[in-house]
Motif scaffolding. Sequence first.
Motif, PDB file in Angstrom:
ATOM      1  N   ARG A   1       0.815  -1.222   0.000  1.00 23.02           N
ATOM      2  CA  ARG A   1       0.000   0.000   0.000  1.00 23.02           C
ATOM      3  C   ARG A   1       0.843   1.264   0.000  1.00 23.02           C
ATOM      4  NH1 ARG A   1      -2.411   2.874   4.120  1.00 23.02           N
ATOM      5  NH2 ARG A   1      -1.954   1.213   5.567  1.00 23.02           N
ATOM      6  N   MET A   2       1.895   1.319   0.786  1.00 22.25           N
ATOM      7  CA  MET A   2       2.735   2.527   0.818  1.00 22.25           C
ATOM      8  C   MET A   2       3.375   2.781  -0.549  1.00 22.25           C
ATOM      9  SD  MET A   2       2.494   4.122   3.611  1.00 22.25           S
ATOM     10  CE  MET A   2       0.863   3.663   4.091  1.00 22.25           C
ATOM     11  N   ALA A   3       3.803   1.723  -1.213  1.00 20.83           N
ATOM     12  CA  ALA A   3       4.374   1.882  -2.556  1.00 20.83           C
ATOM     13  C   ALA A   3       3.307   2.372  -3.536  1.00 20.83           C
ATOM     14  CB  ALA A   3       4.978   0.564  -3.042  1.00 20.83           C
ATOM     15  N   ALA A   4       2.077   1.885  -3.386  1.00 23.60           N
ATOM     16  CA  ALA A   4       0.987   2.334  -4.261  1.00 23.60           C
ATOM     17  C   ALA A   4       0.670   3.811  -4.024  1.00 23.60           C
ATOM     18  CB  ALA A   4      -0.258   1.480  -4.034  1.00 23.60           C
ATOM     19  N   LEU A   5       0.713   4.235  -2.777  1.00 20.30           N
ATOM     20  CA  LEU A   5       0.483   5.651  -2.477  1.00 20.30           C
ATOM     21  C   LEU A   5       1.587   6.519  -3.061  1.00 20.30           C
ATOM     22  CD1 LEU A   5      -0.796   5.361   1.183  1.00 20.30           C
ATOM     23  CD2 LEU A   5      -2.083   6.282  -0.750  1.00 20.30           C
ATOM     24  N   GLU A   6       2.824   6.079  -2.936  1.00 19.87           N
ATOM     25  CA  GLU A   6       3.946   6.836  -3.505  1.00 19.87           C
ATOM     26  C   GLU A   6       3.831   6.897  -5.027  1.00 19.87           C
ATOM     27  OE1 GLU A   6       6.990   9.283  -3.903  1.00 19.87           O
ATOM     28  OE2 GLU A   6       6.057   8.738  -1.991  1.00 19.87           O
ATOM     29  N   TRP A   7       3.485   5.784  -5.649  1.00 18.05           N
ATOM     30  CA  TRP A   7       3.292   5.762  -7.102  1.00 18.05           C
ATOM     31  C   TRP A   7       2.206   6.753  -7.498  1.00 18.05           C
ATOM     32  CZ3 TRP A   7      -0.709   5.005 -10.407  1.00 18.05           C
ATOM     33  CH2 TRP A   7      -0.383   4.838 -11.754  1.00 18.05           C
ATOM     34  N   THR A   8       1.113   6.781  -6.731  1.00 22.02           N
ATOM     35  CA  THR A   8       0.009   7.690  -7.020  1.00 22.02           C
ATOM     36  C   THR A   8       0.459   9.146  -6.952  1.00 22.02           C
ATOM     37  OG1 THR A   8      -1.558   6.081  -6.131  1.00 22.02           O
ATOM     38  CG2 THR A   8      -2.349   8.342  -6.345  1.00 22.02           C
ATOM     39  N   ARG A   9       1.220   9.485  -5.910  1.00 30.02           N
ATOM     40  CA  ARG A   9       1.722  10.865  -5.782  1.00 30.02           C
ATOM     41  C   ARG A   9       2.571  11.256  -6.980  1.00 30.02           C
ATOM     42  NH1 ARG A   9       3.357   8.821  -0.671  1.00 30.02           N
ATOM     43  NH2 ARG A   9       1.627   9.090   0.760  1.00 30.02           N
ATOM     44  N   LEU A  10       3.481  10.370  -7.364  1.00 34.42           N
ATOM     45  CA  LEU A  10       4.368  10.656  -8.489  1.00 34.42           C
ATOM     46  C   LEU A  10       3.587  10.735  -9.797  1.00 34.42           C
ATOM     47  CD1 LEU A  10       7.140  11.109  -9.711  1.00 34.42           C
ATOM     48  CD2 LEU A  10       7.461   8.603  -9.709  1.00 34.42           C
ATOM     49  N   ALA A  11       2.685   9.786 -10.006  1.00 34.68           N
ATOM     50  CA  ALA A  11       1.882   9.787 -11.233  1.00 34.68           C
ATOM     51  C   ALA A  11       1.052  11.063 -11.336  1.00 34.68           C
ATOM     52  CB  ALA A  11       0.986   8.555 -11.279  1.00 34.68           C
ATOM     53  N   ARG A  12       0.421  11.458 -10.243  1.00 33.98           N
ATOM     54  CA  ARG A  12      -0.395  12.675 -10.253  1.00 33.98           C
ATOM     55  C   ARG A  12       0.470  13.892 -10.569  1.00 33.98           C
ATOM     56  NH1 ARG A  12      -3.997  14.388 -12.293  1.00 33.98           N
ATOM     57  NH2 ARG A  12      -5.123  12.553 -11.634  1.00 33.98           N
ATOM     58  N   ARG A  13       1.646  13.952  -9.977  1.00 37.78           N
ATOM     59  CA  ARG A  13       2.543  15.083 -10.223  1.00 37.78           C
ATOM     60  C   ARG A  13       2.935  15.156 -11.698  1.00 37.78           C
ATOM     61  NH1 ARG A  13       7.200  14.238  -7.133  1.00 37.78           N
ATOM     62  NH2 ARG A  13       8.520  13.960  -8.943  1.00 37.78           N
ATOM     63  N   ILE A  14       3.270  14.019 -12.288  1.00 41.89           N
ATOM     64  CA  ILE A  14       3.664  13.993 -13.699  1.00 41.89           C
ATOM     65  C   ILE A  14       2.494  14.415 -14.590  1.00 41.89           C
ATOM     66  CG2 ILE A  14       4.297  12.460 -15.614  1.00 41.89           C
ATOM     67  CD1 ILE A  14       5.964  10.870 -13.513  1.00 41.89           C
ATOM     68  N   ILE A  15       1.329  13.849 -14.351  1.00 40.93           N
ATOM     69  CA  ILE A  15       0.155  14.188 -15.169  1.00 40.93           C
ATOM     70  C   ILE A  15      -0.139  15.679 -15.080  1.00 40.93           C
ATOM     71  CG2 ILE A  15      -2.358  13.879 -15.333  1.00 40.93           C
ATOM     72  CD1 ILE A  15      -1.825  10.893 -14.539  1.00 40.93           C
ATOM     73  N   ASP A  16      -0.068  16.235 -13.893  1.00 37.02           N
ATOM     74  CA  ASP A  16      -0.358  17.659 -13.710  1.00 37.02           C
ATOM     75  C   ASP A  16       0.726  18.546 -14.322  1.00 37.02           C
ATOM     76  OD1 ASP A  16      -2.663  16.926 -12.403  1.00 37.02           O
ATOM     77  OD2 ASP A  16      -1.914  17.406 -10.397  1.00 37.02           O
TER      78      ASP A  16
END
Length: 119
Positions: A50-65
Amino acid sequence: MRQVFWEAARAGVRGICGINTLSMKVVDEAGEPALGPGRVQSGICGGPIRMAALEWTRLARRIIDEEHLPLTLMTCGGAMSAKHLDEFLSEGSQVAMTATGMMWDPLIAMRWHEAHQNP
């Protein structure tokens, strides 16, 4: 990851989803491969990632934005409760999913919806 997202958007992909499972070394109490000598690594799902999934989400959101990409962000990986689904959404995912969570709690989606009903 940035380049992959760019290429996906350029090719017409409408959404990105991660992470589902992570490959990890799985050993028993004695330090031996838990799945047999020929299978030291295995795909791990559920709470441990779960922690890795949350980190991936943060990074993915940052890149998309930052890149202004027209991609819908979907997250899975380690959500074992309705609260965990909220964590994915709070980190910028537009869709939060679970498979392992449904195995342990078949009512997880109902619990999430109940927690978000308008009073």
